[in-house]
Design a protein around this motif. Structure first.
Motif, PDB file in Angstrom:
ATOM      1  N   VAL A 296      70.818  24.810 -17.413  1.00 31.20           N
ATOM      2  CA  VAL A 296      71.634  26.031 -17.332  1.00 31.20           C
ATOM      3  C   VAL A 296      71.463  26.754 -16.005  1.00 31.20           C
ATOM      4  O   VAL A 296      72.041  27.818 -15.798  1.00 31.20           O
ATOM      5  N   SER A 297      70.672  26.165 -15.096  1.00 23.48           N
ATOM      6  CA  SER A 297      70.447  26.807 -13.805  1.00 23.48           C
ATOM      7  C   SER A 297      71.634  26.569 -12.881  1.00 23.48           C
ATOM      8  O   SER A 297      72.136  25.443 -12.764  1.00 23.48           O
ATOM      9  N   THR A 298      72.078  27.623 -12.214  1.00 22.98           N
ATOM     10  CA  THR A 298      73.182  27.509 -11.253  1.00 22.98           C
ATOM     11  C   THR A 298      72.668  27.512  -9.822  1.00 22.98           C
ATOM     12  O   THR A 298      73.443  27.647  -8.879  1.00 22.98           O
ATOM     13  N   ALA A 299      71.357  27.348  -9.665  1.00 21.61           N
ATOM     14  CA  ALA A 299      70.768  27.400  -8.323  1.00 21.61           C
ATOM     15  C   ALA A 299      70.995  26.119  -7.539  1.00 21.61           C
ATOM     16  O   ALA A 299      70.690  26.053  -6.357  1.00 21.61           O
ATOM     17  N   GLY A 300      71.497  25.080  -8.207  1.00 26.97           N
ATOM     18  CA  GLY A 300      71.809  23.838  -7.508  1.00 26.97           C
ATOM     19  C   GLY A 300      70.752  22.761  -7.645  1.00 26.97           C
ATOM     20  O   GLY A 300      71.033  21.592  -7.407  1.00 26.97           O
ATOM     21  N   GLU A 301      69.530  23.105  -8.024  1.00 22.60           N
ATOM     22  CA  GLU A 301      68.461  22.119  -8.180  1.00 22.60           C
ATOM     23  C   GLU A 301      68.608  21.434  -9.531  1.00 22.60           C
ATOM     24  O   GLU A 301      68.462  22.056 -10.574  1.00 22.60           O
ATOM     25  N   ARG A 302      68.903  20.132  -9.501  1.00 25.76           N
ATOM     26  CA  ARG A 302      69.158  19.389 -10.739  1.00 25.76           C
ATOM     27  C   ARG A 302      68.114  18.297 -10.965  1.00 25.76           C
ATOM     28  O   ARG A 302      68.345  17.368 -11.734  1.00 25.76           O
ATOM     29  N   THR A 303      66.975  18.402 -10.284  1.00 28.89           N
ATOM     30  CA  THR A 303      65.908  17.413 -10.440  1.00 28.89           C
ATOM     31  C   THR A 303      64.693  18.069 -11.085  1.00 28.89           C
ATOM     32  O   THR A 303      64.236  19.118 -10.638  1.00 28.89           O
ATOM     33  N   VAL A 304      64.213  17.446 -12.134  1.00 32.90           N
ATOM     34  CA  VAL A 304      63.011  17.911 -12.835  1.00 32.90           C
ATOM     35  C   VAL A 304      61.908  16.887 -12.599  1.00 32.90           C
ATOM     36  O   VAL A 304      62.113  15.694 -12.831  1.00 32.90           O
ATOM     37  N   ARG A 305      60.772  17.350 -12.145  1.00 33.33           N
ATOM     38  CA  ARG A 305      59.650  16.446 -11.897  1.00 33.33           C
ATOM     39  C   ARG A 305      58.624  16.599 -13.017  1.00 33.33           C
ATOM     40  O   ARG A 305      58.237  17.711 -13.369  1.00 33.33           O
ATOM     41  N   ALA A 306      58.230  15.464 -13.561  1.00 31.97           N
ATOM     42  CA  ALA A 306      57.257  15.450 -14.658  1.00 31.97           C
ATOM     43  C   ALA A 306      56.000  14.725 -14.200  1.00 31.97           C
ATOM     44  O   ALA A 306      56.079  13.698 -13.518  1.00 31.97           O
TER      45      ALA A 306
END
Length: 346
Positions: free
Chosen positions: A187-197
């Motif tokens: 739901v973030s509109t900040a543009g960052e679409r990568t999640v690091r686990a």
């Protein structure tokens, strides 16, 4: 004079009515105009009509959310498309909320604000939805692919040696934390679409370094070689010659534990034909009729390790299933083997 006063009053009323009418006309012409200073998320919609605001929010807010989300774990990547995630946003509701906030206050305060360039400090929270099931499937896919169970160290028993299988450290993903990060990114509109686990280590319950502590004493019986071996901390320290069960009454194979111990044990004679007149009786320890000499270490179902006076039987299949030892040997071994120690009979 009185007539002039009435005329002046009427003119004043007419002017006031005209002014009020103008205010209402001005305000009604701005009924879908969003006030300056209003934002939907990070999108500035101030000064726009509702139709214009919907188009701008769709372009600036919804379009970035259509980009795939990516989970990265080391060199591995796990994508989630907007279609799979079922990304949705009620843009009409968000813009309607922006208009509502712009219309707060009286007609006069709104008119004054419009004429003087005043602002409404309001930020409308974006209402973005997604499929929780899709998030769960994605996290499960990451967990299954990247997790690895820890492997405990173990001992492989054999007649002549003990083989240590080394422990292995496992790894896992904090699924709860990862789900939370994915929900935020969706739901973030900040543009960052990568999640690091990050992978977390899972330590084995039994490490290689602690394995010897679990097996301070082990016995193994080599039926083919007629030897019993004593291991301490998984290292062989001594072996002794033995006799085993005769044909038809073989010493049982398998992994057991020393169940009980006794010095000069009594002999509970089995009700068997071979026992003759002693069948079913109890022969006291230390008597000539008792074949269990000096020491006893019980194993299973009447079978145990004991001393024998029949030295010539050592190295052969001569007993009724028990493991015979020379008296001097069984005394030494007895003192080094606790109840519960494993005994492996090959």
């Amino acid at each position: 004079m009185r007539q002039l006063s009435i005329i002046a009053l009427c003119l004043l009323i007419a002017v006031l009515l005209a002014g009020v009418g103008g205010v209402y006309a001005y305000d009604s012409g701005r009924d879908d105009l969003i006030a300056e200073g209003v934002r939907v998320g990070a999108v500035d919609v101030g000064g726009l009509r509702a139709t214009e605001a919907r188009a701008l929010v769709r372009d600036r807010l919804l379009e970035p959310l259509q980009e795939p989300l990516l989970i990265r774990v080391g060199d591995e990547s796990f994508p989630l498309s907007a279609r799979e995630a079922r990304i949705r946003a009620d843009i009409s509701a968000m813009v309607a909320d922006a208009v509502r906030r712009s219309r707060e206050g009286s007609v006069f305060s709104r008119t004054w604000r419009g004429l003087t360039g005043g602002q409404v400090r309001a930020r409308i929270a974006p209402t973005v939805g997604y499929s929780e099931a899709a998030v769960q499937r994605l996290v499960d896919r990451v967990r299954v692919k990247m997790s690895r169970d820890a492997v405990d160290a173990k001992v492989d028993f054999a007649a002549q040696n003990l083989t240590v299988r080394e422990s292995k450290t496992g790894r896992t993903i904090d699924a709860k934390r990862l789900r939370a990060k994915v929900r935020t990114a969706l739901v973030s509109t900040a543009g960052e679409r990568t999640v690091r686990a990050e992978l977390e280590k899972v330590q084995p319950k039994v490490s290689s370094g602690r394995l010897a502590d679990r097996y301070p004493v082990v016995l193994t019986v080599d039926r083919g070689g007629f030897r019993i071996r004593l291991f301490k901390n998984l290292k062989e320290v001594k072996s002794y010659p033995i006799a085993l069960g005769e044909a038809g009454q073989e010493t049982p194979s398998g992994l057991y534990n020393i169940a009980n111990k006794a010095v000069n044990p009594a002999w509970n004679v089995p009700n068997s034909d071979w026992a003759g007149d002693l069948a079913g009786t109890v022969v006291p320890g230390g008597t000539p009729e008792n074949p269990l000499k000096a020491r006893w270490m019980g194993i299973y179902d009447g079978v145990g390790v004991h001393g024998t006076a029949d030295r010539a039987s050592i190295g052969s299949n001569a007993s009724k299933g028990c493991i015979r030892m020379l008296i001097e040997d069984v005394k030494v071994l007895y003192d080094q083997v606790p109840v519960g120690a494993p005994i492996y009979i090959d």
